[in-house]
Design a protein around this motif. Structure first.
Motif, PDB file in Angstrom:
ATOM      1  N   GLU A 166       0.492   2.961   3.832  1.00 45.31           N
ATOM      2  CA  GLU A 166       0.641   1.889   5.095  1.00 45.31           C
ATOM      3  C   GLU A 166       1.876   1.319   5.026  1.00 45.31           C
ATOM      4  OE1 GLU A 166      -2.832  -0.626   5.163  1.00 45.31           O
ATOM      5  OE2 GLU A 166      -4.069   0.971   5.107  1.00 45.31           O
TER       6      GLU A 166
ATOM      7  N   ASN B  88       0.783  -1.391  -0.140  1.00 45.04           N
ATOM      8  CA  ASN B  88      -0.163  -0.025  -0.153  1.00 45.04           C
ATOM      9  C   ASN B  88       0.817   1.259  -0.008  1.00 45.04           C
ATOM     10  OD1 ASN B  88      -1.730   2.293   1.478  1.00 45.04           O
ATOM     11  ND2 ASN B  88      -3.113   0.762   1.221  1.00 45.04           N
TER      12      ASN B  88
ATOM     13  N   ARG C 175      -1.440   5.010  14.646  1.00 46.47           N
ATOM     14  CA  ARG C 175      -1.764   3.659  14.155  1.00 46.47           C
ATOM     15  C   ARG C 175      -1.259   2.480  15.022  1.00 46.47           C
ATOM     16  NH1 ARG C 175      -0.114   6.100   9.137  1.00 46.47           N
ATOM     17  NH2 ARG C 175      -1.835   6.133   7.533  1.00 46.47           N
TER      18      ARG C 175
ATOM     19  N   GLY D  15     -10.142   7.771  -2.092  1.00 47.29           N
ATOM     20  CA  GLY D  15      -9.151   6.913  -1.327  1.00 47.29           C
ATOM     21  C   GLY D  15      -7.877   6.987  -2.018  1.00 47.29           C
ATOM     22  N   TRP D  16      -7.689   8.009  -2.885  1.00 47.57           N
ATOM     23  CA  TRP D  16      -6.271   7.818  -3.554  1.00 47.57           C
ATOM     24  C   TRP D  16      -5.259   8.604  -2.841  1.00 47.57           C
ATOM     25  CZ3 TRP D  16      -5.403   5.359  -8.196  1.00 47.57           C
ATOM     26  CH2 TRP D  16      -6.645   4.789  -8.686  1.00 47.57           C
TER      27      TRP D  16
ATOM     28  N   ASN E 200     -11.635   1.977   6.960  1.00 53.65           N
ATOM     29  CA  ASN E 200     -10.903   2.318   5.804  1.00 53.65           C
ATOM     30  C   ASN E 200     -11.920   1.398   4.620  1.00 53.65           C
ATOM     31  OD1 ASN E 200      -9.568   3.302   3.744  1.00 53.65           O
ATOM     32  ND2 ASN E 200      -7.543   2.470   4.566  1.00 53.65           N
ATOM     33  N   TYR E 201     -13.160   1.927   4.471  1.00 46.41           N
ATOM     34  CA  TYR E 201     -13.512   1.181   3.394  1.00 46.41           C
ATOM     35  C   TYR E 201     -12.939   1.283   1.995  1.00 46.41           C
ATOM     36  CZ  TYR E 201     -17.338   0.919   7.002  1.00 46.41           C
ATOM     37  OH  TYR E 201     -17.969   0.727   7.915  1.00 46.41           O
ATOM     38  N   VAL E 202     -12.425   2.247   1.678  1.00 48.80           N
ATOM     39  CA  VAL E 202     -11.771   2.556   0.333  1.00 48.80           C
ATOM     40  C   VAL E 202     -10.507   1.975   0.142  1.00 48.80           C
ATOM     41  CG1 VAL E 202     -13.293   4.546  -0.240  1.00 48.80           C
ATOM     42  CG2 VAL E 202     -11.105   4.873   0.900  1.00 48.80           C
ATOM     43  N   PHE E 203      -9.783   1.384   1.256  1.00 46.04           N
ATOM     44  CA  PHE E 203      -8.357   1.022   1.257  1.00 46.04           C
ATOM     45  C   PHE E 203      -7.437   2.217   0.693  1.00 46.04           C
ATOM     46  CE2 PHE E 203     -10.574  -2.853   1.988  1.00 46.04           C
ATOM     47  CZ  PHE E 203      -9.780  -3.708   2.664  1.00 46.04           C
ATOM     48  N   SER E 204      -7.389   3.204   1.471  1.00 40.20           N
ATOM     49  CA  SER E 204      -6.917   4.301   0.812  1.00 40.20           C
ATOM     50  C   SER E 204      -5.480   4.048   0.486  1.00 40.20           C
ATOM     51  CB  SER E 204      -6.944   5.368   1.894  1.00 40.20           C
ATOM     52  OG  SER E 204      -6.425   6.746   1.585  1.00 40.20           O
TER      53      SER E 204
ATOM     54  N   GLN F  18      -4.376   2.127  -1.785  1.00 38.25           N
ATOM     55  CA  GLN F  18      -4.078   0.813  -2.336  1.00 38.25           C
ATOM     56  C   GLN F  18      -4.202   1.030  -3.827  1.00 38.25           C
ATOM     57  OE1 GLN F  18      -3.424  -1.841  -0.237  1.00 38.25           O
ATOM     58  NE2 GLN F  18      -2.405  -2.507  -2.419  1.00 38.25           N
ATOM     59  N   ARG F  19      -3.223   0.602  -4.430  1.00 38.18           N
ATOM     60  CA  ARG F  19      -3.180   0.515  -6.047  1.00 38.18           C
ATOM     61  C   ARG F  19      -3.480  -0.719  -6.465  1.00 38.18           C
ATOM     62  NH1 ARG F  19      -2.167   5.479  -4.527  1.00 38.18           N
ATOM     63  NH2 ARG F  19      -0.534   6.746  -5.485  1.00 38.18           N
TER      64      ARG F  19
END
Length: 503
Positions: free
Chosen positions: A178, A175, A262, A502-503, A481-485, A487-488
């Motif tokens: 993250e 990610n 976190r 979420g970008w 974090n529903y949009v998995f911020s 994450q590509r």
């Protein structure tokens, strides 16, 4: 008939003509400005770090000047890079948090060098809008961390596609925001650090030999994704990684809402994150050596000024915090090395400096006029600032800093929280002395000076000239974090334009 004016300037190209001005231009020093992303100032051997291996940076520091009190006055990517490229503060360039505003109408370091007859080339991350804006460079080989949702497939992703790896930059699953970690999933030559280095080496070899060069080398790491080459991860595999440190103070309420806190990163996952982060740093360090070797073999190293810095740092678990946006040392204090044989002194310099100062320093060293818009000052002159102001974010998410070289005030308007650290006696900020009577005069002085810097919406934090801040933020557990911020996914075919946040 040859286009020359009486002053020896070509009416066609605006540069000094070969027969009149060539000697002067070729005697001018080249400049290599290297910027990384998320690199804390403490992460160097010469800075006393017990684990990270940075032999190239350590040698550059010994060759030149290492600034120990160097700061990003807005420690987050977009505003920090605006500051670096324009020599201006967030107040001047009008961005103090990440947002995709168009590039400001301000003179840039690249354009200033070009106006003085230099060739100016960039390789790596710019993080500007629109993405292909060259901000004064002759050309840019762009590496944008896979931000195709803004309409551009950058040169690194095109390179992967040309070699049969279209869309595979993020196929390892890590990610961009993250701290999970694993080794790089493609062959070594396709790592983004190697690509950036090789393209800069090629750019150096393709230079115009009759004119000096300004080169901007901008690495995307050690910013996540934490996916170093396997060999570099193994360098740290059996080393005892330093543990995070924790201050004797409670986190302000804001930090539970800002995405930095976190607590899920613990134990071996935390140690792996640090190993991977350090591995990315050492990889960059070795690749810088490759660039310097290219300059050396081109016969230009003796006439090249070198600067190494970062847009901001990363908390890396210290105080239970991660990433940026904060004015604690690991986030705001950045490495800053000025090196190269044109320098007439070496050593450590403890004056207060910031990213704003790099542009005027380099222009002054090269005998080029500094634009009036620049807020920074030369780091090698006699002028030194007494205090440094920093700002990041707005309203309830805001934080501000006022630094006098020894003491640092960090202010959060949410809850009206002031923290004060004596960095001379407490470099890791373990003890907040804001409530200690003997520091009351220092706290009052720094608060007064910070208040004088506030403007626009920040003024609502004041009542009768005194800080009252904003209401407290109720602490809560991290939101889903529903949009998995960050994450590509696959980038072939290129993703559609952004349709979520979420970008």
């Amino acid at each position: 008939g040859n286009g020359r004016s009486r002053t020896g300037t070509c009416r066609i190209c605006t540069f000094p003509c070969t027969d009149i001005g060539a000697k002067r231009m070729t005697d001018q020093p080249n400049v290599l400005l290297i910027c990384t992303d998320h690199w804390p100032g403490a992460l160097m051997g010469e800075a006393g770090h017990s684990v990270v291996m940075t032999p190239t940076l350590d040698q550059l520091a010994r060759n030149g000047i290492r600034y120990t009190r160097s700061y990003s006055t807005c420690p987050v990517c977009i505003p920090a890079r605006r500051t670096l490229m324009t020599g201006t503060s967030p107040r001047t360039h009008e961005v103090n948090h990440n947002r995709d505003d168009p590039w400001p109408e301000l003179p840039t370091i690249a354009q200033s060098f070009r106006d003085a007859g230099y060739q100016a080339y960039a390789v790596g991350k710019l993080h500007v809008m629109p993405q292909r804006h060259r901000i004064g460079f002759d050309d840019v080989i762009l590496v944008e961390e896979g931000r195709t949702q803004w309409g551009v497939t950058d040169d690194y992703e095109a390179y992967l596609g040309d070699h049969g790896y279209a869309g595979q930059q993020f196929a390892g699953g890590m990610n961009n925001n993250e701290y999970m970690a694993r080794s790089w999933h493609l062959p070594e030559q396709f790592h983004v650090t190697n690509f950036t280095t090789e393209q800069m080496a090629r750019t150096i070899k393709r230079r115009d030999p009759t004119r000096p060069a300004f080169w901007y080398l901008s690495y995307t790491h050690p910013h996540p994704p934490l996916a170093p080459l396997r060999d570099y991860l193994e360098l740290y595999q059996h080393m005892e990684v330093d543990e995070p440190y924790f201050g004797e103070w409670d986190l302000p309420d804001y930090l539970y809402m800002g995405g930095n806190h976190r607590t899920l990163i613990q134990g071996e996952a935390l140690r792996l994150a640090r190993r991977a982060f350090y591995a990315l740093c050492t990889h960059i360090d070795h690749q810088i050596r490759y660039v310097l070797g290219t300059i050396r073999e081109e016969g230009q190293l003796a006439n090249t000024i070198i600067v190494f810095t970062s847009d901001h740092g990363d908390m890396l678990g210290n105080h239970g915090l991660w990433a940026k946006n904060l004015f604690y040392e690991n986030s705001a204090q950045v490495p800053l090395i000025l090196s190269g044989q044109p320098l007439d002194r070496q050593g450590v310099d403890d004056r207060l400096v910031c990213l704003e100062d790099i542009m005027p320093t380099l222009l002054t060293m090269c005998g080029i006029d500094v634009p009036d818009s620049v807020d920074g000052i030369s780091m090698i002159g006699d002028e030194k600032r007494e205090t440094l102001y920093g700002e990041c974010n707005v309203d309830a998410m805001a934080t501000r800093m006022l630094h006098d070289g020894r003491h640092k005030l960090i202010y959060y308007p949410a809850g009206n929280v002031s923290q004060l650290f004596d960095l001379e006696n407490d470099p890791c900020e373990l003890n907040d002395v804001a409530d200690q009577p003997e520091y009351a005069p220092v706290l009052a002085k720094l608060q007064k000076e910070m208040i004088a810097q506030l403007y626009d919406s920040d003024l609502k934090w004041l009542r009768d000239g005194e800080l009252v801040g904003l209401p407290r933020i109720e602490r809560s557990q991290p939101r889903p974090n529903y949009v998995f911020s960050g994450q590509r996914g696959t980038h072939w075919p290129p993703p559609q334009a952004r349709h979520d946040t979420g970008w």
